[in-house]
Design an enzyme around this catalytic site. Structure first.
Site, mmCIF file in Angstrom:
data_model
loop_
_atom_site.group_PDB
_atom_site.id
_atom_site.type_symbol
_atom_site.label_atom_id
_atom_site.label_comp_id
_atom_site.label_asym_id
_atom_site.label_seq_id
_atom_site.Cartn_x
_atom_site.Cartn_y
_atom_site.Cartn_z
ATOM 1 N N ALA A 65 -39.089 96.811 -38.684
ATOM 2 C CA ALA A 65 -39.400 98.233 -38.537
ATOM 3 C C ALA A 65 -38.084 98.988 -38.384
ATOM 4 O O ALA A 65 -37.069 98.419 -37.977
ATOM 5 C CB ALA A 65 -40.288 98.432 -37.321
ATOM 6 N N GLY A 108 -40.963 93.306 -38.271
ATOM 7 C CA GLY A 108 -42.038 93.819 -39.121
ATOM 8 C C GLY A 108 -41.982 93.252 -40.538
ATOM 9 O O GLY A 108 -43.002 93.157 -41.213
ATOM 10 N N GLU A 111 -43.665 90.010 -40.318
ATOM 11 C CA GLU A 111 -45.097 90.289 -40.130
ATOM 12 C C GLU A 111 -45.745 90.730 -41.443
ATOM 13 O O GLU A 111 -46.874 90.353 -41.747
ATOM 14 C CB GLU A 111 -45.263 91.361 -39.040
#
Ligand code: CAA
Length: 257
Positions: A65, A108, A111
């Site tokens: 992120a 992220g 993920e």
């Protein structure tokens, strides 16, 4: 689209989504995530697309992120931004989704790769959940998906130390499907996508749903879900075509009907 590039007919029945923020190592800012969710929804409506490949570039799939965007946020800001809704929109994609990963897949980014159904990794790929090093923890499903993928001991070590694992370690952990030389990773993902795209897209969709359900339910309920989807494949012309082609000793021609 500013941060992703979508090619809906990259190969027959295969769409390619490229994350495209190279200077920031494809850090996932809000706009990129919105563009990704929007384009997956558009590709889901496109009957011609049977399989989607998600990739970055050789140096980074995505380094997590966007820390610049998050550094000064409060908990309430984060609640209002509600990234979870975006992650759910991405997760609810209904078509087989393959991650082609080279370089960094962190936080992220790891993920996001794990939301995909399968991961093809280049030998330079590095996976990790390093959020702990910046004083937070995974927030895009990492503690849950990584643990299911690699088991508690390995997930706990990765989440609590933030250490990266190599492509070969990821392979031995069962996180990725295969590791190939860097010049081959997209080619390998396309080759896998072509295999899947030659199957009945209806059967692929129902089978994929059933495999994913196994992570979310008890065995009995999962078996019932599987059975219903299995019976549903008999509502398709592809089922007749597939079985007849077998009996007639020819290659099936699946139309997605
Ligand atoms: N967010 C914002 N910018 C990032 C970024 C990120 N996650 N990762 C890299 N960048 C930027 C860097 O700031 C740098 O920008 P400038 O040139 O403007 O300084 C540029 O990308 C290149 O990065 P580096 O110079 O650091 O490149 P490197 O090769 O030396 O190191 C790296 C690469 C190890 C991936 C390092 O960039 C790094 O550690 N990145 C952060 C990884 C991380 O912590 N990810 C988790 C984020 S939190 C999260 O993802 C929460 C969640 O679960 C949803």
């Amino acid at each position: 689209m500013d941060f992703i590039k979508v090619t809906s007919s990259y190969e027959e029945h295969i769409a390619l989504i490229e994350l495209n923020r190279p200077k920031e190592l494809n850090a996932l800012n809000l706009q990129l995530m919105q563009e990704l969710a929007d384009s997956l929804e558009t590709l889901n409506q496109d009957e011609n697309v049977r399989v989607i490949i998600l990739t970055g570039n050789e140096k980074a799939f995505a380094a997590g992120a966007d820390i610049k965007q998050m550094a000064e946020k409060s908990a309430i800001d984060m609640l209002r931004i509600d990234q979870l809704t975006l992650w759910n929109r991405i997760r609810n994609n209904g078509k087989p989704l393959i991650a082609a990963v080279s370089g960094f897949a962190l936080g992220g980014g790891c993920e996001l790769a794990m939301i995909c159904d399968m991961i093809i990794a280049s030998e330079t790929a590095k996976f990790g959940q390093p959020e702990i090093r910046i004083g937070v923890m995974p927030g895009g499903g990492g503690t849950q998906r990584l643990t299911r993928a690699v088991g508690k001991a390995r997930a706990m070590e990765m989440v609590l130390t933030g250490k990266f694992i190599s492509a070969d370690e990821a392979l031995s952990y069962g996180l990725v499907n295969r590791v190939v030389p860097v010049e081959m990773y997209l080619y390998e993902a396309v080759s896998l996508a072509k295999d899947i795209a030659s199957m009945s897209p209806i059967a692929a969709r129902l089978a994929r749903e059933a495999v994913n359900r196994s992570f979310e339910t008890h065995l009995d309920e999962g078996l019932q879900f599987e059975r219903k989807n299995y019976y549903l494949t008999y509502a398709s012309g592809d089922q007749k075509e597939g079985m007849r082609a077998f009996l007639e000793k020819r290659k099936p021609d699946f139309k997605g009907e």
